[in-house]
Design a protein around this motif. Structure first.
Motif, PDB file in Angstrom:
ATOM      1  N   VAL A  30       0.827  -1.332   0.192  1.00 12.04           N
ATOM      2  CA  VAL A  30       0.053  -0.148   0.042  1.00 12.04           C
ATOM      3  C   VAL A  30       0.984   1.273   0.217  1.00 12.04           C
ATOM      4  N   ILE A  31       2.024   1.129   0.027  1.00 10.99           N
ATOM      5  CA  ILE A  31       2.885   2.206   0.134  1.00 10.99           C
ATOM      6  C   ILE A  31       2.722   3.352  -1.026  1.00 10.99           C
ATOM      7  N   ALA A  32       2.527   3.043  -2.283  1.00 10.61           N
ATOM      8  CA  ALA A  32       2.345   3.796  -3.395  1.00 10.61           C
ATOM      9  C   ALA A  32       0.903   4.512  -3.285  1.00 10.61           C
ATOM     10  N   PHE A  33      -0.016   3.987  -2.797  1.00 12.54           N
ATOM     11  CA  PHE A  33      -1.151   4.399  -2.793  1.00 12.54           C
ATOM     12  C   PHE A  33      -1.404   5.355  -1.529  1.00 12.54           C
ATOM     13  N   VAL A  34      -0.782   4.999  -0.469  1.00  8.76           N
ATOM     14  CA  VAL A  34      -0.811   6.049   0.649  1.00  8.76           C
ATOM     15  C   VAL A  34      -0.236   7.236   0.599  1.00  8.76           C
ATOM     16  N   SER A  35       1.187   7.177  -0.223  1.00  7.29           N
ATOM     17  CA  SER A  35       1.946   8.154  -0.410  1.00  7.29           C
ATOM     18  C   SER A  35       1.435   9.199  -1.294  1.00  7.29           C
ATOM     19  N   TYR A  36       0.784   8.574  -2.386  1.00  5.77           N
ATOM     20  CA  TYR A  36       0.100   9.642  -3.279  1.00  5.77           C
ATOM     21  C   TYR A  36      -1.394  10.052  -2.580  1.00  5.77           C
ATOM     22  N   PHE A  37      -2.287   9.323  -2.322  1.00  5.43           N
ATOM     23  CA  PHE A  37      -3.671   9.737  -1.946  1.00  5.43           C
ATOM     24  C   PHE A  37      -3.680  10.174  -0.628  1.00  5.43           C
ATOM     25  N   GLY A  38      -2.596   9.696   0.346  1.00  2.00           N
ATOM     26  CA  GLY A  38      -2.760  10.337   1.509  1.00  2.00           C
ATOM     27  C   GLY A  38      -2.439  11.657   1.655  1.00  2.00           C
ATOM     28  N   ALA A  39      -1.634  12.203   1.024  1.00  2.00           N
ATOM     29  CA  ALA A  39      -1.231  13.618   1.050  1.00  2.00           C
ATOM     30  C   ALA A  39      -2.465  14.390   0.680  1.00  2.00           C
ATOM     31  N   LYS A  40      -3.406  13.845   0.010  1.00  2.00           N
ATOM     32  CA  LYS A  40      -4.528  14.899  -0.645  1.00  2.00           C
ATOM     33  C   LYS A  40      -5.632  14.623   0.462  1.00  2.00           C
ATOM     34  N   LEU A  41      -5.809  13.908   1.259  1.00  2.00           N
ATOM     35  CA  LEU A  41      -6.926  13.464   2.288  1.00  2.00           C
ATOM     36  C   LEU A  41      -6.440  13.894   3.496  1.00  2.00           C
ATOM     37  N   HIS A  42      -7.340  13.767   4.567  1.00  2.00           N
ATOM     38  CA  HIS A  42      -7.040  14.010   6.028  1.00  2.00           C
ATOM     39  C   HIS A  42      -6.021  13.147   6.632  1.00  2.00           C
ATOM     40  N   ARG A  43      -4.700  13.968   6.577  1.00  2.00           N
ATOM     41  CA  ARG A  43      -3.442  12.961   7.107  1.00  2.00           C
ATOM     42  C   ARG A  43      -3.648  12.604   8.474  1.00  2.00           C
ATOM     43  N   PRO A  44      -4.042  13.276   9.424  1.00  2.00           N
ATOM     44  CA  PRO A  44      -4.010  12.685  10.807  1.00  2.00           C
ATOM     45  C   PRO A  44      -5.074  11.732  10.958  1.00  2.00           C
ATOM     46  N   LYS A  45      -6.239  11.613  10.450  1.00  2.00           N
ATOM     47  CA  LYS A  45      -7.189  10.582  10.451  1.00  2.00           C
ATOM     48  C   LYS A  45      -6.596   9.251   9.580  1.00  2.00           C
ATOM     49  N   ILE A  46      -5.774   9.421   8.534  1.00  2.00           N
ATOM     50  CA  ILE A  46      -5.310   8.371   7.940  1.00  2.00           C
ATOM     51  C   ILE A  46      -4.136   7.473   8.818  1.00  2.00           C
ATOM     52  N   ILE A  47      -3.447   8.533   9.416  1.00  2.00           N
ATOM     53  CA  ILE A  47      -2.416   8.184  10.455  1.00  2.00           C
ATOM     54  C   ILE A  47      -3.134   6.962  11.539  1.00  2.00           C
ATOM     55  N   ALA A  48      -4.256   7.743  11.967  1.00  2.00           N
ATOM     56  CA  ALA A  48      -4.927   7.050  13.087  1.00  2.00           C
ATOM     57  C   ALA A  48      -5.590   5.760  12.766  1.00  2.00           C
ATOM     58  N   VAL A  49      -5.792   5.623  11.438  1.00  2.00           N
ATOM     59  CA  VAL A  49      -6.510   4.384  10.734  1.00  2.00           C
ATOM     60  C   VAL A  49      -5.267   3.557  10.801  1.00  2.00           C
ATOM     61  N   GLY A  50      -4.145   3.866  10.537  1.00  2.00           N
ATOM     62  CA  GLY A  50      -2.943   3.005  10.313  1.00  2.00           C
ATOM     63  C   GLY A  50      -2.647   2.334  11.758  1.00  2.00           C
ATOM     64  N   CYS A  51      -2.808   3.228  12.736  1.00  2.00           N
ATOM     65  CA  CYS A  51      -2.580   2.836  14.156  1.00  2.00           C
ATOM     66  C   CYS A  51      -3.432   1.701  14.600  1.00  2.00           C
ATOM     67  N   LEU A  52      -4.728   1.923  14.044  1.00  2.00           N
ATOM     68  CA  LEU A  52      -5.788   0.955  14.562  1.00  2.00           C
ATOM     69  C   LEU A  52      -5.487  -0.594  13.771  1.00  2.00           C
ATOM     70  N   LEU A  53      -4.937  -0.417  12.444  1.00  2.00           N
ATOM     71  CA  LEU A  53      -4.567  -1.547  11.743  1.00  2.00           C
ATOM     72  C   LEU A  53      -3.330  -2.337  12.524  1.00  2.00           C
ATOM     73  N   MET A  54      -2.117  -1.451  12.884  1.00  2.00           N
ATOM     74  CA  MET A  54      -1.082  -1.945  13.464  1.00  2.00           C
ATOM     75  C   MET A  54      -1.510  -2.619  14.868  1.00  2.00           C
ATOM     76  N   SER A  55      -2.653  -1.952  15.865  1.00  2.00           N
ATOM     77  CA  SER A  55      -3.051  -2.547  16.775  1.00  2.00           C
ATOM     78  C   SER A  55      -3.977  -4.055  16.616  1.00  2.00           C
ATOM     79  N   PHE A  56      -4.639  -4.040  15.731  1.00  2.00           N
ATOM     80  CA  PHE A  56      -5.292  -5.075  15.341  1.00  2.00           C
ATOM     81  C   PHE A  56      -4.466  -6.227  14.745  1.00  2.00           C
ATOM     82  N   GLY A  57      -3.377  -5.905  13.975  1.00  2.00           N
ATOM     83  CA  GLY A  57      -2.354  -6.825  13.688  1.00  2.00           C
ATOM     84  C   GLY A  57      -1.816  -7.492  14.653  1.00  2.00           C
ATOM     85  N   THR A  58      -1.361  -6.619  15.637  1.00  2.00           N
ATOM     86  CA  THR A  58      -0.626  -6.867  16.991  1.00  2.00           C
ATOM     87  C   THR A  58      -1.352  -7.929  17.861  1.00  2.00           C
ATOM     88  N   PHE A  59      -2.918  -7.697  18.114  1.00  2.00           N
ATOM     89  CA  PHE A  59      -3.624  -8.611  18.815  1.00  2.00           C
ATOM     90  C   PHE A  59      -3.858  -9.906  17.999  1.00  2.00           C
TER      91      PHE A  59
END
Length: 582
Positions: free
Chosen positions: A53-82
């Protein structure tokens, strides 16, 4: 700023979980009965998730709400760790194959080395459980693999979007501190959980017949992932309350402008339209220019050499870091190992070649099992068991008598404790020396290419290091380490499991030798790169001198023409025939 503090905490959380994963590879091997190369695949799955997902995140993420995208990423990291910790709650309690009676009232009274009347089928073994068919069809380590892939996907937006947000609206202060202390806490957590038994709270610890020094010991690996997952989940909370953009700080404005001018520029609708709106990208033109740009980039010998050097060095670094905890445990946690399983002292015992139930003899030698040690009697229970009349001990010492053995491998040599601080100091020193080349190397990367190719060069560099180093290095390092195994364990349902003991000398040679070999190859490439750079610098100096001489001649010519012009004008001014007409 609030964003910087939140981002620093995310860096701490992801460094904590990443280093904890490295510290638990031995526990995962033993719990799931898998070899080291499979652990390498699990470790590389983080990079796989990141690349997805690095290409999609780097391109589209900069045009969207960056803090909320980082929050979604943290949720995914947390779910993966669980998700990594989930198999502990699905596969039941950990079973240990042992000849030791768990309690005094146990019905297991068969001596380790029985007389000729005993047949092999009478030996105490763990029978395959009813869940064997289910466990063999769906391996539990798949959950760990998928969880690590989710961690890689969730980590993707943190760096590119977080750094760009800071660059736009904040000041970078002490974020590096959190990045440094994260791995420290991760390894400390790993050390703590490794000393806690895997089924703590589910079994009576008095009936556990092994200690943390035993090769069959599995610590509470799942506990650290739950803690790391909870910390990562907490790190997502602040980003939900941060705005998409912040007021531009004064230090980001032109220093020549007064605060009033800066505020006027900010509030002006025309200027806002001018600075915030960008022309839409021409995708067709970008695609048309991509191949020539890529050809120009790959035709740069300095860039190609730098790419090769970093790929090789990353292979060395990632392989070394992944298996360093395992190396320390194997090399400094136990004595040197070698042995022949069968000898005259245990030929009549009908011992199993697959059995792994180590005992420590009075002579300081570890034996694979009490049966192979030739012990014909046992007293006590659990960790207080003592095996008596061990014939192989008497044969080794050439002494008759009732020599005994106790459960577990013999303790490590005292010399290991004395050598380990020196190993640790050298490791810190070598890591410091290696890190010194990071910043100059990055500067070289961005200076040796055209400015318009920087983004492409960095993207290819990231892609190459992840695909050619981050993913394969743990796999082939693990496969080579597996080749030094002396005694493999066997799964309850059949098939080879995790390695129980390694040839420590061979382990040291292949682990350090492979790391050193990769570094040596990269150094030779560095020498070649320096030679090319030196030649390039000489050509630039020669070109600069040539251009400088040409520019000097042009300036002299221009100055000469200017002087002639001035003389001609003065001559006209002094001409007596000239008259001034009103």
């Amino acid at each position: 700023s609030m964003f910087l503090a939140a981002l620093s905490f995310v860096y701490f959380a992801k460094a904590l979980s990443g280093s904890y994963m490295k510290s638990t590879i031995t526990q995962l091997e033993r719990r799931f009965d898998i070899p080291s190369y499979l652990i390498g695949i699990i470790d590389g799955s983080f990079e796989i998730g990141n690349l997805l997902v690095i290409a999609f995140v780097s391109y589209f993420g900069a045009k969207l709400h960056r803090p909320k995208i980082i929050a979604v990423g943290c949720l995914l990291m947390s779910f993966g760790t669980f998700l990594i910790a989930m198999p502990h709650f699905l596969i039941g309690s950990y079973k240990i194959e042992t000849s030791v009676r768990p309690s005094v009232n146990s019905s297991n009274t068969l001596p380790p080395c029985s007389s000729g009347s005993t047949v092999a089928g009478d030996r105490p073994t763990i029978l395959p459980s009813k869940s064997c068919e289910r466990d063999s069809s769906v391996s539990m380590w798949i959950y760990v693999f998928l969880g690590n892939v989710l961690r890689g996907i969730g980590e993707t937006p943190v760096q590119p979007l977080g750094i760009s947000y800071i660059d736009d609206y904040a000041q970078s202060e002490n974020a590096a501190l959190y990045i440094v202390i994260g791995p420290v806490f991760g390894y400390l957590l790993g050390s703590l959980c490794a000393k806690i038994y895997v089924d703590i709270g589910q079994v009576d610890m008095e009936t556990v017949t092994i200690t943390p020094g035993d090769a069959r010991w599995v610590g509470a690996w799942w506990l650290g992932y739950i803690i790391a997952g909870a910390i990562t989940l907490m790190s997502a909370i602040p980003f939900w309350f941060l705005p998409k953009s912040l007021p531009m700080p004064l230090d980001k404005h032109d220093t020549s402008c007064t605060p009033e001018q800066a505020r006027f520029i900010k509030d002006s609708p025309k200027m806002e339209h001018k600075f915030r709106q960008e022309e839409p990208a021409n995708l067709h033109q970008m695609a048309k220019d991509f191949v020539p740009a890529l050809k120009s980039l790959l035709g740069n010998p300095v860039y190609i050499l730098y790419l090769c050097v970093t790929i090789i060095q990353f292979n060395s670094l990632i392989g070394m870091v992944t298996y360093k905890p395992k190396y320390i445990e194997q090399h400094y946690g136990q004595s040197a190992s070698k042995r022949s399983l069968f000898s005259d002292c245990n030929l009549g015992c009908l011992c199993s070649r697959r059995e792994w139930d180590p005992v420590c003899g009075e002579n300081g030698i570890s034996y694979v099992s009490p049966c192979l040690a030739g012990c014909t009697s046992s007293t006590g229970s659990a960790r207080n068991t003592v095996f008596g009349n061990c014939r192989c001990l008497a044969l080794a010492d050439a002494q008759p008598g009732n020599l005994t053995a106790t459960p577990g491998q013999c303790p490590r040599r005292d010399s290991c404790d004395k050598i380990f601080p020196y190993f640790l100091a050298l490791s810190v020193l070598s890591s410091f020396i290696i890190s010194l080349g990071g910043t100059p190397g990055f500067v070289l990367l961005v200076r040796c290419i055209k400015p318009e190719l920087k983004s492409l060069a960095l993207g290819i560099h990231t892609l190459a290091t992840r695909t050619l180093a981050g993913i394969p290095a743990p796999i082939y390092f693990g496969a080579i380490i597996d080749s030094t195994c002396l005694k493999w364990g066997y799964k309850t349902c059949g098939g080879r499991g995790a390695c129980r003991i390694y040839n420590t000398s061979a382990y040291r040679i292949v682990y350090l030798g492979l790391t050193l070999g990769l570094r040596t190859v990269s150094f030779f490439l560095c020498i070649l790169g320096f030679a090319i750079l030196k030649r390039h610098i000489k050509q630039e100096e020669k070109s600069a001198l040539t251009n400088g001489s040409a520019e000097l001649e042009a300036l002299k010519k221009e100055e000469s023409n200017s002087i002639h012009c001035e003389q001609f004008i003065l001559a006209l001014d002094r001409n007596p025939d000239r008259e001034t007409h009103l």
